[in-house]
Scaffold this motif. Structure first.
Motif, short mmCIF file in Angstrom:
data_model
loop_
_atom_site.label_atom_id
_atom_site.label_comp_id
_atom_site.label_asym_id
_atom_site.label_seq_id
_atom_site.Cartn_x
_atom_site.Cartn_y
_atom_site.Cartn_z
N ALA A 38 -4.12 10.18 -12.27
CA ALA A 38 -4.89 9.79 -12.63
C ALA A 38 -5.06 11.43 -11.82
O ALA A 38 -6.31 11.94 -13.35
CB ALA A 38 -5.87 8.83 -12.24
N PHE A 39 -5.42 11.99 -10.62
CA PHE A 39 -5.84 12.81 -10.30
C PHE A 39 -5.93 13.97 -11.13
O PHE A 39 -5.96 15.46 -11.59
CB PHE A 39 -5.49 12.99 -9.35
CG PHE A 39 -5.70 14.70 -8.22
CD1 PHE A 39 -7.41 14.50 -8.25
CD2 PHE A 39 -4.87 15.58 -7.55
CE1 PHE A 39 -7.27 15.85 -7.81
CE2 PHE A 39 -5.26 16.17 -7.68
CZ PHE A 39 -6.39 16.66 -7.83
N ILE A 40 -4.45 13.96 -11.70
CA ILE A 40 -3.54 15.57 -12.35
C ILE A 40 -4.02 15.64 -13.70
O ILE A 40 -4.51 16.53 -13.93
CB ILE A 40 -1.84 14.77 -12.23
CG1 ILE A 40 -1.33 14.98 -11.17
CG2 ILE A 40 -1.46 15.74 -13.36
CD1 ILE A 40 0.01 14.44 -10.77
N SER A 41 -4.49 14.76 -13.96
CA SER A 41 -4.77 14.85 -15.48
C SER A 41 -6.23 14.93 -15.56
O SER A 41 -6.76 15.59 -16.22
CB SER A 41 -4.77 12.64 -15.89
OG SER A 41 -5.40 12.65 -17.22
N THR A 42 -7.03 14.14 -14.30
CA THR A 42 -8.59 14.93 -14.04
C THR A 42 -8.60 16.40 -14.28
O THR A 42 -8.71 16.82 -14.90
CB THR A 42 -9.41 14.17 -12.90
OG1 THR A 42 -8.69 12.90 -13.39
CG2 THR A 42 -9.60 14.81 -12.51
N ALA A 43 -7.62 17.07 -13.16
CA ALA A 43 -7.57 18.59 -12.78
C ALA A 43 -7.18 18.96 -13.82
O ALA A 43 -7.87 20.56 -14.42
CB ALA A 43 -6.24 18.68 -11.86
N GLU A 44 -5.82 18.58 -14.82
CA GLU A 44 -6.12 19.39 -16.22
C GLU A 44 -6.34 19.41 -17.02
O GLU A 44 -6.61 20.72 -17.90
CB GLU A 44 -4.23 19.05 -16.49
CG GLU A 44 -3.13 18.74 -16.25
CD GLU A 44 -1.69 18.00 -16.70
OE1 GLU A 44 -2.34 17.15 -17.33
OE2 GLU A 44 -1.26 18.60 -15.84
N LYS A 45 -7.26 18.28 -17.28
CA LYS A 45 -9.35 18.59 -18.18
C LYS A 45 -9.37 19.28 -17.51
O LYS A 45 -10.56 19.43 -18.37
CB LYS A 45 -9.23 17.40 -18.61
CG LYS A 45 -8.46 15.78 -18.98
CD LYS A 45 -8.63 15.10 -19.56
CE LYS A 45 -7.83 13.45 -19.87
NZ LYS A 45 -7.68 12.27 -19.87
N ALA A 46 -10.02 19.55 -16.18
CA ALA A 46 -10.85 20.28 -15.49
C ALA A 46 -11.21 21.33 -16.13
O ALA A 46 -10.09 22.01 -16.32
CB ALA A 46 -11.48 20.27 -14.58
N SER A 47 -11.96 22.05 -16.75
CA SER A 47 -12.42 23.17 -17.69
C SER A 47 -13.01 24.71 -16.90
O SER A 47 -12.98 25.22 -17.03
CB SER A 47 -13.43 23.11 -18.85
OG SER A 47 -14.26 23.14 -18.43
N GLY A 48 -13.05 24.47 -15.61
CA GLY A 48 -13.85 25.37 -14.29
C GLY A 48 -13.16 26.32 -14.39
O GLY A 48 -11.66 26.20 -14.10
N SER A 49 -13.35 27.43 -14.09
CA SER A 49 -12.52 29.00 -13.64
C SER A 49 -12.72 29.32 -12.38
O SER A 49 -12.23 30.05 -11.76
CB SER A 49 -12.55 29.60 -14.54
OG SER A 49 -13.75 30.37 -15.17
#
Length: 158
Positions: A38-49
């Motif tokens: 779930a964390f990996i998925s959340t991180a992959e979806k995060a759009s911030g640079s």
């Protein structure tokens, strides 16, 4: 003017909620493989640079090695290299230090990625008072479950 202020406020709130989501997901990631995924998925979806978001993405790469069968060494190396690069370019960012400390606490000793535990812990403790309320709360939660923080150090963060 009100329109610009509204857009700016909405942008900040959107960014904060994304960061809060990453923080919450990361805090639970080591509990189970499902939480790690779930964390990996959340991180992959995060759009911030920004550096902190990129730090969580680097941690996600490292944690992916925990649940995958292939390329474990490459995932850890890639994530660790990214995280080290971020910290080198943003040495004053306490949250990046928390991410690295938690990764190094939880990674198997045989991997050898544990060289900054004392440095990061000292930096976090000495800069705790300068952080905003949300980050202070996050640091306290991290310290409560930390393997390297002593009871005396945890008491400093109260």
């Amino acid at each position: 003017m009100k329109l610009i202020f509204s857009f700016l406020t909405a942008f900040i709130l959107f960014f904060q909620s994304g960061l809060e989501s990453l923080r919450n997901s990361y805090a639970k990631a080591n509990v189970s493989n499902a939480n790690t995924e779930a964390f990996i998925s959340t991180a992959e979806k995060a759009s911030g640079s920004d550096a902190v978001t990129q730090g969580y993405k680097a941690a996600a790469k490292i944690m992916e090695a925990k649940i995958t069968k292939n390329n474990r060494k490459a995932l850890v190396k890639s994530g660790a290299t990214s995280l080290e690069s971020l910290i080198k370019s943003h040495p004053l960012d306490v949250e990046l230090r928390i991410i690295r400390l938690s990764v190094q606490e939880n990674i198997p000793k045989i991997v050898g990625y544990r060289g900054s535990l004392k440095e990061d812990k000292a930096y976090i403790l000495s800069n705790y008072g300068k952080q905003n309320a949300a980050l202070k709360n996050y640091i306290k939660k991290f310290a409560a479950q930390s393997k390297t923080m002593t009871e005396a150090e945890k008491a400093i963060l109260k």
